[in-house]
Design an enzyme around this catalytic site. Structure first.
Site, mmCIF file in Angstrom:
data_model
loop_
_atom_site.group_PDB
_atom_site.id
_atom_site.type_symbol
_atom_site.label_atom_id
_atom_site.label_comp_id
_atom_site.label_asym_id
_atom_site.label_seq_id
_atom_site.Cartn_x
_atom_site.Cartn_y
_atom_site.Cartn_z
ATOM 1 N N SER A 150 -57.730 6.895 -6.990
ATOM 2 C CA SER A 150 -58.573 7.978 -6.480
ATOM 3 C C SER A 150 -59.060 7.563 -5.093
ATOM 4 C CB SER A 150 -59.724 8.237 -7.458
ATOM 5 O OG SER A 150 -60.508 9.329 -7.051
ATOM 6 N N HIS A 161 -55.914 11.466 -7.041
ATOM 7 C CA HIS A 161 -56.758 12.658 -7.128
ATOM 8 C C HIS A 161 -56.828 13.363 -5.768
ATOM 9 C CE1 HIS A 161 -59.067 10.713 -10.712
ATOM 10 N NE2 HIS A 161 -57.892 11.209 -11.068
ATOM 11 N N ASP A 206 -60.639 7.700 -14.972
ATOM 12 C CA ASP A 206 -59.360 8.331 -15.273
ATOM 13 C C ASP A 206 -58.264 7.272 -15.200
ATOM 14 O OD1 ASP A 206 -57.388 10.211 -15.775
ATOM 15 O OD2 ASP A 206 -57.245 10.854 -13.676
#
Length: 330
Positions: A13, A40, A132
């Site tokens: 991310s 992301h 995540d």
């Protein structure tokens, strides 16, 4: 000789693009493995990441296309607003519900790679926020694959690597340069002069459009907590991956669920401020109309209601603004 690990899945991310560019530059031009990347992104526009990776490293990078075959010496990048999944010998793009508030999310890529290719998978978590990919990395380990996490001390944002270490207990924690070496050592050595070839299909049934994300009955026990996105019941259970999921398919780890509920709560409170301001405005309008026709009793009653609603809105707004204030550094 151990089976080669030729399916390399990478997730990150915030700060992950910098780590990825440093990683790909250290990879050889003839790598007997295929790389799959989820970072992301905002769900608009086109991804420039393949262009960046192709320019910095020797391997060809491109946005993944639905149904295209898996070829060694390639980097498949998830497009904005679509999950990147792995099926036997091919990739699948899926517009299913967001997981942990993201689409593409890292966990669906990791889970489908693990369920399809088992011990042939290398999972890598780079810099980022929240968690995540942690549950997916744990699933890769559970199915015999190799788990690698960027050293949190080197990561621009350490939260995602740190969570992955705590949840997945990876075999390797390393700086980006060493991660590139680990990929090479895990992959099959080239036996055909670097010719690009399709990855061998394992003997498993295709997951089709039902792969991991999408509408389905959510197994487990009802948690008593509502999904922040669709407000359906979230289901959970021991060792459930992901930890929480609704029937529609929105899925969350515990940490991501707390974060999503915080966003949902703030939106609901601001909606409360708006509703109270509107109530005050409507009550004031009724009071003025009553006053014009000489009905002081009704006018006074609605003036009181308007004042109460406006006062409550002010208190709620003050509370919301106070949440944004940060203490001064020591």
């Amino acid at each position: 000789m151990a089976e080669p690990r030729d399916i390399v899945v990478i997730g990150g991310s915030a700060g992950a693009i910098e780590a990825l560019t440093s990683l790909v530059v250290a990879l050889p031009a003839e790598l007997d493995a295929a790389l799959f990347v989820v970072v992301h992104t905002i769900p608009v526009g086109e991804s420039r990441l393949p262009e960046i990776l192709s320019r910095r490293g020797p391997l060809r990078a491109a946005v993944a296309s639905n149904g295209e075959p898996i070829i060694c010496d390639r980097i498949y990048v998830a497009p904005p607003d679509a999950h990147l999944l792995i099926e036997p010998g091919r990739v699948r793009l899926n517009m299913g519900p967001r997981e942990s508030g993201h689409r593409p999310a890292i966990d669906p890529l990791f889970r489908t790679a693990a369920s399809t290719y088992g011990s042939r998978v290398v999972g890598i978590i780079l810099s980022g926020m929240l968690d995540d990919g942690s549950a997916g990395l744990r699933e890769i380990r559970r199915r015999g694959g190799s788990a690698i996490v960027q050293d949190p001390k080197q990561a621009m944002f350490s939260q995602m690597p740190q969570n992955a270490i705590e949840i997945a207990t990876p075999q390797h924690i390393a700086p980006v340069g060493e991660i590139a070496q680990l990929i090479v050592s895990h992959a099959r050595r080239s036996e055909n002069g670097g010719e690009r070839r399709a990855a061998v299909k394992p003997k498993v049934e295709s997951l089709g459009d039902q792969a991991v994300v999408g509408a389905r009955d959510a197994p487990g026990l009802p948690s008593g907590i509502a999904c922040p996105e669709c407000h359906g019941v979230l289901w959970t259970g021991p060792d459930k991956v992901p930890e929480f999921a609704c029937r529609v398919g929105h899925a969350y780890s515990l940490e991501a669920l707390v974060d999503a509920h915080s966003v949902s709560l703030e939106a609901a409170l601001w909606a409360g401020v708006r509703a109270l301001r509107e109530q005050a405005s409507l009550a004031t309008h009724i009071a003025r109309r009553a006053e014009r026709r000489g009905d002081r009793r009704v006018a006074a009653r609605f003036e009181t209601r308007a004042g109460t609603a406006d006062e409550h809105a002010g208190k709620l707004e003050t509370m919301l603004l106070a949440r944004m204030e940060k203490p001064a550094p020591n």
